[in-house]
Design a protein around this motif. Sequence first.
Motif, PDB file in Angstrom:
ATOM      1  N   GLY A   1      35.725  68.023  45.226  1.00 35.09           N
ATOM      2  CA  GLY A   1      36.770  67.271  44.533  1.00 35.09           C
ATOM      3  C   GLY A   1      38.152  67.874  44.685  1.00 35.09           C
ATOM      4  O   GLY A   1      39.026  67.642  43.848  1.00 35.09           O
ATOM      5  N   HIS A   2      38.393  68.661  45.758  1.00 36.65           N
ATOM      6  CA  HIS A   2      39.709  69.293  45.914  1.00 36.65           C
ATOM      7  C   HIS A   2      40.722  68.396  46.620  1.00 36.65           C
ATOM      8  O   HIS A   2      41.894  68.741  46.706  1.00 36.65           O
ATOM      9  CB  HIS A   2      39.572  70.624  46.672  1.00 36.65           C
ATOM     10  N   LEU A   3      40.266  67.247  47.121  1.00 35.94           N
ATOM     11  CA  LEU A   3      41.167  66.258  47.720  1.00 35.94           C
ATOM     12  C   LEU A   3      40.967  64.915  47.033  1.00 35.94           C
ATOM     13  O   LEU A   3      39.861  64.596  46.571  1.00 35.94           O
ATOM     14  CB  LEU A   3      40.907  66.103  49.222  1.00 35.94           C
ATOM     15  N   LEU A   4      42.040  64.143  46.972  1.00 40.89           N
ATOM     16  CA  LEU A   4      41.992  62.827  46.339  1.00 40.89           C
ATOM     17  C   LEU A   4      42.486  61.789  47.338  1.00 40.89           C
ATOM     18  O   LEU A   4      43.543  61.945  47.951  1.00 40.89           O
ATOM     19  CB  LEU A   4      42.877  62.807  45.083  1.00 40.89           C
ATOM     20  N   LEU A   5      41.705  60.722  47.501  1.00 41.27           N
ATOM     21  CA  LEU A   5      42.065  59.628  48.399  1.00 41.27           C
ATOM     22  C   LEU A   5      42.444  58.416  47.549  1.00 41.27           C
ATOM     23  O   LEU A   5      41.721  58.070  46.609  1.00 41.27           O
ATOM     24  CB  LEU A   5      40.883  59.293  49.312  1.00 41.27           C
ATOM     25  N   SER A   6      43.571  57.782  47.845  1.00 42.61           N
ATOM     26  CA  SER A   6      44.008  56.624  47.054  1.00 42.61           C
ATOM     27  C   SER A   6      44.373  55.473  47.983  1.00 42.61           C
ATOM     28  O   SER A   6      45.024  55.666  49.011  1.00 42.61           O
ATOM     29  CB  SER A   6      45.214  56.997  46.184  1.00 42.61           C
ATOM     30  N   GLY A   7      43.944  54.284  47.616  1.00 46.70           N
ATOM     31  CA  GLY A   7      44.297  53.059  48.350  1.00 46.70           C
ATOM     32  C   GLY A   7      45.177  52.197  47.468  1.00 46.70           C
ATOM     33  O   GLY A   7      44.937  52.076  46.262  1.00 46.70           O
ATOM     34  N   SER A   8      46.192  51.577  48.079  1.00 46.70           N
ATOM     35  CA  SER A   8      47.195  50.882  47.277  1.00 46.70           C
ATOM     36  C   SER A   8      47.460  49.482  47.807  1.00 46.70           C
ATOM     37  O   SER A   8      47.075  49.122  48.915  1.00 46.70           O
ATOM     38  CB  SER A   8      48.498  51.696  47.268  1.00 46.70           C
ATOM     39  N   MET A   9      48.160  48.699  46.973  1.00 45.21           N
ATOM     40  CA  MET A   9      48.573  47.351  47.370  1.00 45.21           C
ATOM     41  C   MET A   9      49.745  47.381  48.336  1.00 45.21           C
ATOM     42  O   MET A   9      50.123  46.331  48.866  1.00 45.21           O
ATOM     43  CB  MET A   9      48.941  46.541  46.128  1.00 45.21           C
ATOM     44  N   ASP A  10      50.345  48.568  48.551  1.00 40.92           N
ATOM     45  CA  ASP A  10      51.411  48.665  49.548  1.00 40.92           C
ATOM     46  C   ASP A  10      50.855  48.868  50.955  1.00 40.92           C
ATOM     47  O   ASP A  10      51.598  49.250  51.861  1.00 40.92           O
ATOM     48  CB  ASP A  10      52.387  49.787  49.189  1.00 40.92           C
ATOM     49  N   THR A  11      49.555  48.649  51.134  1.00 39.53           N
ATOM     50  CA  THR A  11      48.793  48.680  52.401  1.00 39.53           C
ATOM     51  C   THR A  11      48.541  50.100  52.905  1.00 39.53           C
ATOM     52  O   THR A  11      47.905  50.269  53.935  1.00 39.53           O
ATOM     53  CB  THR A  11      49.481  47.889  53.535  1.00 39.53           C
ATOM     54  N   LYS A  12      48.983  51.124  52.186  1.00 39.23           N
ATOM     55  CA  LYS A  12      48.823  52.498  52.655  1.00 39.23           C
ATOM     56  C   LYS A  12      47.691  53.206  51.921  1.00 39.23           C
ATOM     57  O   LYS A  12      47.364  52.883  50.781  1.00 39.23           O
ATOM     58  CB  LYS A  12      50.130  53.285  52.470  1.00 39.23           C
ATOM     59  N   ILE A  13      47.108  54.190  52.607  1.00 38.11           N
ATOM     60  CA  ILE A  13      46.099  55.067  52.023  1.00 38.11           C
ATOM     61  C   ILE A  13      46.670  56.482  52.072  1.00 38.11           C
ATOM     62  O   ILE A  13      47.171  56.910  53.120  1.00 38.11           O
ATOM     63  CB  ILE A  13      44.772  54.988  52.801  1.00 38.11           C
ATOM     64  N   LYS A  14      46.604  57.182  50.947  1.00 42.05           N
ATOM     65  CA  LYS A  14      47.188  58.526  50.895  1.00 42.05           C
ATOM     66  C   LYS A  14      46.135  59.546  50.494  1.00 42.05           C
ATOM     67  O   LYS A  14      45.248  59.261  49.675  1.00 42.05           O
ATOM     68  CB  LYS A  14      48.366  58.575  49.911  1.00 42.05           C
ATOM     69  N   LEU A  15      46.239  60.741  51.088  1.00 43.00           N
ATOM     70  CA  LEU A  15      45.361  61.860  50.781  1.00 43.00           C
ATOM     71  C   LEU A  15      46.191  62.904  50.040  1.00 43.00           C
ATOM     72  O   LEU A  15      47.241  63.329  50.526  1.00 43.00           O
ATOM     73  CB  LEU A  15      44.773  62.442  52.073  1.00 43.00           C
ATOM     74  N   TRP A  16      45.710  63.296  48.835  1.00 47.37           N
ATOM     75  CA  TRP A  16      46.468  64.186  47.962  1.00 47.37           C
ATOM     76  C   TRP A  16      45.728  65.516  47.781  1.00 47.37           C
ATOM     77  O   TRP A  16      44.505  65.557  47.755  1.00 47.37           O
ATOM     78  CB  TRP A  16      46.694  63.554  46.589  1.00 47.37           C
TER      79      TRP A  16
END
Length: 554
Positions: free
Chosen positions: A277-292
Motif C-alpha cells: 500500500g505504499h503507492l496509490l493509483l487514481s483514475g479521474s474524469m479528466d481522463t488521466k490516471i495518476k500514481l501517488w
Amino acid sequence: MSAPVLADRADSDNGSPAPSDNENDAFHLAHIPQKRARNDNPSTSALALVAAPDVALPESSLATRPTDTMINVNLTYEDMTRPVLGPENPFTERKLFLQNTLAGHVEEQSMTEHAFRTQHLAQSFDTARPSHQQTKALKRKRQAKGDLTVVEGEGSYAGPWASWEGENAAGELPDGVGEEDQDAEEDEEAEKEEAEKERRKSAKAKRSAHGQETSIFHGKSFTDYQGRTYMHPPLATAPHLASEAGLQETFIPKACVHTFTGHTQGVSVIRLFPQTGHLLLSGSMDTKIKLWDVYQEGNCLRTFMGHHKAVKDVTFSNDGRKFLSCGYDRQMKLWDTETGQCLKAFSNGKIPYVVRFHPDEDKQHIFLAGMSDKKIIQYDMNTSEIIQEYDQHLGPVNTITFVDDNRRFVTTSDDKTIRAWDYDIPVVIKYIAEPHMHSMPAVTLHPNKKWFAAQSLDNQILIYSTDNFRQNRKKRFAGHTVAGYACQVGFSPDGKWISSGDSDGSVVFWDWKNGKIKSRLRAHSKVVIAHEWLPHETSKLITASWDGLIKMWD
C-alpha cells in the motif's frame, strides 16, 4: 373689350340698376372659391366630421414619461381611460421564460443537408394550375366492373375489386425482366455498407489507436542511490510494511494529514498497491490516471494519459507491476506501473464499467470486464482474445468480486440482482432477486473473506455470505445517504469497522459487531465516491471525491 367694362363700372357708380351676374362676370371670377373669414368664437363654429383618427395628441394632452410624478393639465375622461400605447420596456429585469433576445424567445431551426438538397431540388417553378382536362387525364382509372353473368375469362364480373388501369405495368414485371438490375443495385448497396463500416472502424482506430498513449514522470530522479525505483517499498521510513497486514488494532481517523492535488475534475476510483500500500493509483474524469507516493512526500510520481474520456475503473495485478484501466471511451488498457508504457489495449465496442484481474497467480494473464451490454467478458491478454462470455444479466454489470478461493465470483448489475458464477462456466449458480431489492453498484469483500458488503441504493449496506450467498439479516448498516452514487464500501484491516462515503461529502463509520454508527467524518465538499484503508496502519484512510481532491486522514 376694355371700353364696355369701364362703361358698366361707371353706370354702377351712378346708381343705375346692376346687370345680371352672368353679364357682369365676363371672366368667371365668381366661381373662384373665396377664403373664409376666421371665426374666433368657437361656439358659433360648425362641427366638422373627421374620418381619420386622432393620432397625434395635442400639446395640452397627456404626454408623460414613466418617471414623471406630477402633470400640469386637466385631463378629459377620454384621455384618462385611453389604453396604454407603445411596447413594454424591453430593458426591464422582468423577462420571459427562456428569453434569449430583446423581444422574446427565438429558436434556431436546423435542417439536415439531405433534407435541404431534397427540398431545394424539388421546388417547382411552374405556377400555372393544370386544366380540368389535364387533371382528369392524370387521374387513375378503374377497369370495367364486368358482366354479372360472366364468371371467368374476358369481361368476367370484378365488381368493387376491379383493378386500376396500368397497375400491373407499373408494379409487376414479367419473369426474368429487371432481375439483373436488381442484383446490381443490391451489390452496390452492400458495397456502400461495407465501405461505411470500414470508414467507422478506421475512424475509431484512429481516435484511440494503441501506441498514442503517453506517461510523464514527475520525480527528480527515476532511481535512488541504490538503483531502486518507486516500486520498492520505503522500508527505511516505514519498516512495518514488511510485516503482515491486518494484525494491528485499528481506530477511526479524525483529522486530515495530507491532500493530494493534481486532478482537474472529479476522482472516480482509487486503488492501493497490493500487499504494501505504499503507492496509490487514481483514475479521474479528466481522463488521466495518476500514481501517488503515500509514505514519503505524498507527491504525484507519474501521470498516465491514454484515455480520451473519463476513467471508470483501475485495478492492479497481484504483484503491482501492471495495472488495467477502463474508461467511457470503450477502451481497456494494460499499463506497466514502473515505466508508464501502455502494453496492450482491448475493446469490444461497448463501455466497460469494471475490470478485474483473476486473483490466482497462475491466471494473471486473464481478466474479466463487466460491460454496458449486460455481459461479463473474459480476456486472455496473451492472445488479446475473448475466451469466455457470461451473458445472463438484464442490465449493465457494475461489480465483479472473486470469492471461495477464487473458484467463484459474484456480480451485481443495474437489473437489481446479484448473480454468482463458477469461474469459466457461463451458467449462474446462484440468483438473488427480491422485489424490495435495489441496485448495488459497489461491493467489497470482508478481510476474513467470509462476507461481502453490497452498497444498496436505498441508503443501506447489506451483508451476504460468500459460502451460500445468503443475506445476513442481523447485519444491516444504514444512516447515510448514497442514493444515485456508487459509493465504495470499506473495511478496516482488522475488520472491526465498516465505512462508506456519503453523497454530502462525509465518511460514515459503523461498528461491524453491533451495526451502530460510530463516527461521521466531514471530508469533502462533494460526494466521497471512493476510499481505502491503508493495510499496515492503525488509523490511516484515503478518501477520493468528485471535488477533484484525494485526502489522507489519521
